[in-house]
Every structure is written in structure tokens, then in C-alpha cells.
Design a protein around this motif. Structure first.
Motif, PDB file in Angstrom:
ATOM      1  N   ARG A 278       3.880   2.741  -5.346  1.00 42.17           N
ATOM      2  CA  ARG A 278       5.129   2.411  -5.620  1.00 42.17           C
ATOM      3  C   ARG A 278       5.278   1.176  -6.595  1.00 42.17           C
ATOM      4  N   LEU A 279       4.543   0.154  -6.462  1.00 42.99           N
ATOM      5  CA  LEU A 279       4.328  -0.889  -7.136  1.00 42.99           C
ATOM      6  C   LEU A 279       4.096  -0.540  -8.635  1.00 42.99           C
TER       7      LEU A 279
ATOM      8  N   GLU B 267      15.354  -4.141   3.206  1.00 42.58           N
ATOM      9  CA  GLU B 267      15.020  -5.527   3.010  1.00 42.58           C
ATOM     10  C   GLU B 267      13.697  -6.104   3.233  1.00 42.58           C
ATOM     11  N   MET B 268      12.780  -5.143   3.811  1.00 46.39           N
ATOM     12  CA  MET B 268      11.714  -5.600   4.317  1.00 46.39           C
ATOM     13  C   MET B 268      10.984  -6.788   3.591  1.00 46.39           C
ATOM     14  N   MET B 269      10.619  -6.373   2.205  1.00 44.59           N
ATOM     15  CA  MET B 269      10.023  -7.316   1.424  1.00 44.59           C
ATOM     16  C   MET B 269      10.566  -8.441   0.871  1.00 44.59           C
ATOM     17  N   GLN B 270      12.038  -8.266   1.060  1.00 43.94           N
ATOM     18  CA  GLN B 270      12.926  -9.593   0.420  1.00 43.94           C
ATOM     19  C   GLN B 270      12.820 -10.483   1.738  1.00 43.94           C
ATOM     20  N   ARG B 271      12.741 -10.041   2.799  1.00 41.52           N
ATOM     21  CA  ARG B 271      12.646 -10.832   4.189  1.00 41.52           C
ATOM     22  C   ARG B 271      11.383 -11.538   4.389  1.00 41.52           C
ATOM     23  N   LYS B 272      10.339 -10.535   4.502  1.00 45.82           N
ATOM     24  CA  LYS B 272       9.148 -10.578   4.842  1.00 45.82           C
ATOM     25  C   LYS B 272       8.879 -11.410   6.321  1.00 45.82           C
TER      26      LYS B 272
ATOM     27  N   HIS C 138       0.859  -1.122  -0.122  1.00 38.67           N
ATOM     28  CA  HIS C 138      -0.090  -0.082   0.101  1.00 38.67           C
ATOM     29  C   HIS C 138       0.895   1.342   0.082  1.00 38.67           C
ATOM     30  N   ALA C 139       2.197   1.082  -0.163  1.00 39.60           N
ATOM     31  CA  ALA C 139       2.898   2.138  -0.054  1.00 39.60           C
ATOM     32  C   ALA C 139       2.913   3.027  -1.592  1.00 39.60           C
ATOM     33  N   LYS C 140       2.614   4.388  -1.510  1.00 39.78           N
ATOM     34  CA  LYS C 140       2.459   5.225  -2.693  1.00 39.78           C
ATOM     35  C   LYS C 140       3.481   6.188  -2.957  1.00 39.78           C
ATOM     36  N   MET C 141       3.434   6.939  -3.864  1.00 41.42           N
ATOM     37  CA  MET C 141       4.348   7.708  -4.646  1.00 41.42           C
ATOM     38  C   MET C 141       4.004   9.145  -3.762  1.00 41.42           C
ATOM     39  N   GLN C 142       5.199   9.848  -3.575  1.00 43.24           N
ATOM     40  CA  GLN C 142       5.033  11.267  -3.062  1.00 43.24           C
ATOM     41  C   GLN C 142       4.619  12.371  -4.033  1.00 43.24           C
ATOM     42  N   THR C 143       4.722  11.957  -5.386  1.00 40.75           N
ATOM     43  CA  THR C 143       4.822  12.716  -6.303  1.00 40.75           C
ATOM     44  C   THR C 143       3.758  12.658  -7.430  1.00 40.75           C
TER      45      THR C 143
ATOM     46  N   ASP D  64       6.546  -0.941 -11.789  1.00 44.98           N
ATOM     47  CA  ASP D  64       6.261  -1.744 -13.049  1.00 44.98           C
ATOM     48  C   ASP D  64       6.143  -0.837 -14.258  1.00 44.98           C
ATOM     49  N   TYR D  65       5.693   0.444 -14.101  1.00 37.06           N
ATOM     50  CA  TYR D  65       5.995   1.175 -15.371  1.00 37.06           C
ATOM     51  C   TYR D  65       7.410   1.622 -15.651  1.00 37.06           C
ATOM     52  N   MET D  66       8.132   1.802 -14.768  1.00 35.25           N
ATOM     53  CA  MET D  66       9.580   1.958 -15.307  1.00 35.25           C
ATOM     54  C   MET D  66      10.230   0.553 -15.730  1.00 35.25           C
ATOM     55  N   ALA D  67       9.854  -0.405 -15.110  1.00 34.45           N
ATOM     56  CA  ALA D  67      10.430  -1.674 -15.964  1.00 34.45           C
ATOM     57  C   ALA D  67       9.756  -1.986 -17.157  1.00 34.45           C
TER      58      ALA D  67
END
Length: 296
Positions: free
Chosen positions: A97-98, A171-176, A51-56, A102-105
């Protein structure tokens, strides 16, 4: 006279160099190549929280401010991915952010001037050009853009204590991690700390026994998004800033901290109500630091 391979070579493919690559790609008169050691585009994968969002604004994508007709715009990404109408229908122009990752990829995969799995081992300047060594090959370029990104900052007091139970937020989402029944402390009162707190508070990693959020700031400070503060990111201001001496630049950056490191209103409002409805304790520590605690 020795032939130079490229007008410009970029080292690293993050958002900044990806933007340059996307703007340069259609320019037939400009020869460019961008090199990245990773096998594919990745933008802070450990911080791509659900649920993390962009600031811009989404309009501040890789290309629109310079070339609004570019095929590499976020709007074209929505159209090509058949997401345009769902995006407009949701009535929320804050993107996650997701989504932006995905857009940048998507852009990176289309560009003819990006090369992944291409680590750079050496760069030197010879006469009037740069010589770049990458994967055993030699490239020459008139100009060089280094965009290798930042490194996570770990306080000196924690550097010798990094373990599976003590790690940097990137590392949060890599460790979960499984946080059920544990006492958890988040250190840092900026947007990243807020995103981590929001997701742990919501139980995304299991319900902890106690959740502490500690910051040296005096309060949870919101992102400065006023129309005048936004001037700091406009070309005219950047040009003026460039010509300031180093001491003045440092002072200006210090004063502008909350224009990039404050917490968005959307993030604050998301967890302020449940915080009020649960047993929360907010207290000021010595030196003006702020501590927010949730006990189960």
C-alpha cells in the motif's frame, strides 16, 4: 449564451477521480478540473502499515487498462523513480500500500488539472450546467464527478466510547499506540482487521499482554481471487450490473463480498505459521462468530 468553464469538474481526489484526471489530462479537446480540500494527495494514511499489501495486480493502476501508453502508469512510475529493476528482481509482483500510495501521489503532483487546498462549499445545477463554489471562486461545468470517498464505519455500541484507547483502524498509523503489556481487541474479520492483527502480532506496536481478534464471520475467510470472480470487475459485467434494479444490485453485492473483503493468501500465510507455533486459541462464539486469541 453563457460560457461554461469546464467540460467536467471532479470533487475529491482519491483513486477514482485521480484515475479520471490522469486519463483526461492528455485530451486537449476536454477541459477538466479536480478539486480536493486536503493540502496534498493522501490515501488512507492511517492504514499505510509497513507490510500491508494491495489486493490487486499493479497492472490495475490508474490508467493502464484504458491507456497502456499513458505517462501516468505504475510501470512509468517505476522507471522514473529508478525502481524498475529492483522491482522486477525481487520476484514479487504484489505491491505494498505504501508503494501504491507513493505512486498515486507522484501522479497527482504531475497533473495539470488537479487543485489541492480547494474545498468545495456548494454545488447546484442551473439549467444545463453545474455551478461549484470553491475557496470563494465560482466554477461552471457541464458534468460533475463526485469522488469524496467513504467514511469509517463505527458500530453504534462504540460511538460514545471513542477515546485514545478505543478508535477506528483508519487512525492506526497516525496514533501509533504503545500496546506494551496491554490487552488488545481487534473487531472485524476483513482485510483491514487482518493487517492490524498481523502488525500487532509481530510486535510493531510493542508486545501486548493479550491479543484478541473478534469477527462475526465463522472463520478467517480468504479473498476470492478466482478467474471467474474477477469477471465482476470487468467492464461488460459492470455495464450489466448498472441496469439491474436496486434490489438485485444489493443481492449481487452481498454475494460478492469476499471478492473485495476477504483476506489475501499472502496475509494469511504470513501469520498462520507463527500463530501455530505460539499459544493460540481459536474458538467459535455464539451465532457463528470467530475469535482468535493470543496470550503472552
Amino acid at each position: 449564451m453563457k460560457t461554461i468553464d469546464y467540460d467536467l469538474v471532479g470533487v475529491g481526489i482519491g483513486p477514482f477521480n485521480l484515475s479520471i484526471a490522469a486519463l483526461a489530462a492528455p485530451k486537449s479537446e476536454l477541459s477538466t478540473q479536480f478539486l480536493e480540500r486536503k493540502p496534498e494527495f493522501a490515501w488512507h494514511p492511517g492504514l499505510l502499515l509497513n507490510h500491508a499489501k494491495m489486493q490487486t495486480s499493479f497492472l490495475k493502476d490508474l490508467v493502464t487498462a484504458v491507456d497502456p501508453t499513458s505517462p501516468y502508469s505504475f510501470l512509468n512510475y517505476l522507471v522514473q523513480k529508478q525502481k524498475f529493476y529492483p522491482f522486477t528482481a525481487r520476484g514479487d509482483f504484489m505491491i505494498s500500500r505504501l508503494e501504491f500510495s507513493d505512486y498515486m501521489a507522484w501522479v497527482a503532483k504531475q497533473l495539470p488539472n488537479t487543485q489541492f487546498d480547494a474545498g468545495v462549499s456548494d454545488v447546484r445545477f442551473e439549467g444545463d450546467h453545474f455551478v461549484i463554489q470553491s475557496n470563494g471562486e465560482t466554477l461552471t461545468s457541464k458534468h460533475l464527478v463526485v469522488g469524496t470517498g467513504t467514511q469509517p464505519v463505527v458500530p453504534d455500541c462504540a460511538k460514545g466510547k471513542l477515546t485514545d484507547n478505543c478508535f477506528h483502524a483508519h487512525e492506526m498509523m497516525q496514533r501509533k499506540p504503545d500496546l506494551r503489556g496491554k490487552r488488545v481487541v481487534i473487531v472485524g474479520g476483513g482485510q483491514t482487521g487482518a493487517d492490524i492483527f498481523q502488525h500487532i502480532f509481530a510486535g510493531d506496536f510493542g508486545k501486548p499482554r493479550q491479543l484478541d481478534w473478534v469477527s462475526r464471520r465463522a472463520n478467517l475467510e480468504g479473498l476470492d481471487e478466482s478467474c471467474f470472480s474477477d469477471q465482476f470487475f470487468m467492464p461488460d459485467y459492470v455495464n450489466q450490473f448498472y441496469h439491474l434494479d436496486k434490489a438485485q444490485q444489493a443481492r449481487e453485492v452481498s454475494r460478492q463480498k469476499l471478492t473485495s473483503d476477504g483476506i489475501t493468501d499472502d496475509c494469511l500465510s504470513t501469520f498462520i505459521r507463527p500463530c501455530i507455533m505460539t499459544s493460540m486459541c481459536c474458538k467459535t462464539l455464539s451465532g457463528g462468530a470467530f475469535n482468535l486469541i493470543r496470550n503472552s
